[in-house]
Structures are given as C-alpha cells and as structure tokens.
Motif scaffolding. Structure first.
Motif, short mmCIF file in Angstrom:
data_model
loop_
_atom_site.label_atom_id
_atom_site.label_comp_id
_atom_site.label_asym_id
_atom_site.label_seq_id
_atom_site.Cartn_x
_atom_site.Cartn_y
_atom_site.Cartn_z
N ALA A 14 60.62 43.48 25.89
CA ALA A 14 60.86 42.56 27.01
C ALA A 14 60.31 43.11 28.33
O ALA A 14 60.17 42.38 29.30
CB ALA A 14 62.35 42.27 27.15
N LEU A 15 59.98 44.41 28.37
CA LEU A 15 59.43 45.01 29.59
C LEU A 15 57.92 44.77 29.73
O LEU A 15 57.37 44.97 30.81
CB LEU A 15 59.71 46.51 29.60
N ILE A 16 57.26 44.35 28.66
CA ILE A 16 55.81 44.16 28.70
C ILE A 16 55.40 43.09 29.73
O ILE A 16 54.49 43.35 30.53
CB ILE A 16 55.27 43.84 27.29
N PRO A 17 56.04 41.91 29.81
CA PRO A 17 55.65 40.95 30.85
C PRO A 17 55.86 41.48 32.28
O PRO A 17 55.10 41.15 33.18
CB PRO A 17 56.55 39.75 30.60
N LEU A 18 56.88 42.31 32.45
CA LEU A 18 57.11 42.91 33.77
C LEU A 18 55.93 43.79 34.16
O LEU A 18 55.42 43.71 35.29
CB LEU A 18 58.40 43.72 33.76
N TYR A 19 55.47 44.64 33.25
CA TYR A 19 54.33 45.51 33.54
C TYR A 19 53.06 44.71 33.77
O TYR A 19 52.24 45.05 34.63
CB TYR A 19 54.11 46.52 32.41
N VAL A 20 52.87 43.63 33.02
CA VAL A 20 51.68 42.79 33.19
C VAL A 20 51.70 42.12 34.56
O VAL A 20 50.67 42.09 35.26
CB VAL A 20 51.59 41.74 32.06
N CYS A 21 52.84 41.61 34.98
CA CYS A 21 52.93 40.94 36.29
C CYS A 21 52.73 41.93 37.44
O CYS A 21 52.06 41.62 38.43
CB CYS A 21 54.27 40.24 36.43
N VAL A 22 53.29 43.10 37.32
CA VAL A 22 53.12 44.11 38.38
C VAL A 22 51.66 44.56 38.45
O VAL A 22 51.10 44.71 39.54
CB VAL A 22 54.06 45.31 38.13
N ALA A 23 51.02 44.74 37.31
CA ALA A 23 49.60 45.13 37.30
C ALA A 23 48.72 44.02 37.87
O ALA A 23 47.80 44.29 38.64
CB ALA A 23 49.17 45.48 35.88
N ALA A 24 48.99 42.77 37.52
CA ALA A 24 48.21 41.65 38.05
C ALA A 24 48.40 41.52 39.56
O ALA A 24 47.43 41.27 40.29
CB ALA A 24 48.60 40.35 37.35
N GLY A 25 49.60 41.69 40.04
CA GLY A 25 49.84 41.65 41.48
C GLY A 25 49.15 42.78 42.22
O GLY A 25 48.59 42.58 43.30
N GLY A 26 49.17 43.97 41.64
CA GLY A 26 48.49 45.11 42.26
C GLY A 26 46.98 44.91 42.31
O GLY A 26 46.33 45.19 43.32
N LEU A 27 46.41 44.41 41.20
CA LEU A 27 44.97 44.14 41.18
C LEU A 27 44.59 43.03 42.16
O LEU A 27 43.55 43.09 42.81
CB LEU A 27 44.52 43.78 39.77
N GLY A 28 45.42 42.01 42.27
CA GLY A 28 45.15 40.94 43.23
C GLY A 28 45.17 41.45 44.67
O GLY A 28 44.35 41.06 45.48
N VAL A 30 44.55 44.54 45.67
CA VAL A 30 43.36 45.38 45.87
C VAL A 30 42.12 44.51 46.04
O VAL A 30 41.28 44.75 46.91
CB VAL A 30 43.21 46.37 44.70
N PHE A 31 41.98 43.48 45.21
CA PHE A 31 40.83 42.59 45.31
C PHE A 31 40.78 41.89 46.66
O PHE A 31 39.73 41.81 47.29
CB PHE A 31 40.86 41.55 44.18
N TYR A 32 41.91 41.40 47.15
CA TYR A 32 41.93 40.69 48.42
C TYR A 32 41.64 41.63 49.59
O TYR A 32 40.96 41.27 50.55
CB TYR A 32 43.27 39.98 48.62
N THR A 33 42.13 42.87 49.52
CA THR A 33 41.83 43.84 50.57
C THR A 33 40.35 44.17 50.60
O THR A 33 39.75 44.25 51.68
CB THR A 33 42.66 45.12 50.35
N ILE A 34 39.74 44.33 49.44
CA ILE A 34 38.29 44.59 49.38
C ILE A 34 37.52 43.39 49.90
O ILE A 34 36.54 43.53 50.63
CB ILE A 34 37.87 44.97 47.95
N ARG A 35 37.97 42.18 49.56
CA ARG A 35 37.30 40.98 50.04
C ARG A 35 37.37 40.88 51.56
O ARG A 35 36.40 40.53 52.22
CB ARG A 35 37.94 39.73 49.43
N LEU A 36 38.52 41.20 52.15
CA LEU A 36 38.64 41.18 53.60
C LEU A 36 37.73 42.23 54.25
O LEU A 36 37.15 41.98 55.30
CB LEU A 36 40.09 41.43 54.02
N ALA A 37 37.61 43.39 53.64
CA ALA A 37 36.78 44.45 54.21
C ALA A 37 35.29 44.11 54.12
O ALA A 37 34.51 44.54 54.97
CB ALA A 37 37.05 45.77 53.49
#
Length: 83
Positions: A14-28, A30-37
């Motif tokens: 049951a912890l797998i979706p939690l890790y997937v959501c946290v990883a997707a949020g972290g990647l998003g 990072v991507f948005y910060t790079i896009r702004l820069a």
C-alpha cells in the motif's frame, strides 16, 4: 524503518502509490523550476551577448498560458530604455 527497503516494501504494497506520487511531485517541481530558469524573460544567463534581454520579449508571449491573444501584432506598452 519499515517500507524504506525493497524487502519491507513487498510486505506493505500500500506504500507504493505514496512513493509514486511523491516522486512524480518532486519531478514536476524540478521540471517547472528548470522551465522557469530557461524560458522566463526575467532570467539572464549571458549578459555579454545580450545586455538588454527584456527588449527581446517586447512583442512575444511569455505567459504560461494565453488562449487567444497574438502578441506578435500588439504594440508593447513598455517604455524603450536605450542609451
């Protein structure tokens, strides 16, 4: 702690979706910060080749989303700062 190793994660699937959501949020984030820069007109990476970078974006769209407006044909209301 349980759930931090692969063997204990197999016992608690049951912890797998939690890790997937946290990883997707972290990647998003990072991507948005790079896009702004890279895409934002407020950021200048090389001042020597373009000392006034705001003039480059005078008639371009630099908003994240603008549904209809064509900025290439609109007169820029900002003043022109030249020496």
């Amino acid at each position: 702690m349980q759930g931090l190793s692969l063997s204990s994660l197999k016992k608690h699937p049951a912890l797998i979706p939690l890790y997937v959501c946290v990883a997707a949020g972290g990647l998003g984030a990072v991507f948005y910060t790079i896009r702004l820069a890279v895409k934002s007109p407020e950021v200048t990476w090389n001042r020597k080749t373009n000392p006034e970078p705001w003039q480059e974006y005078a008639n371009k769209q630099h908003k994240f989303y603008s549904p209809v407006r064509d900025y290439s044909k609109v007169e820029c209301p900002a003043p022109k700062y030249t020496d």
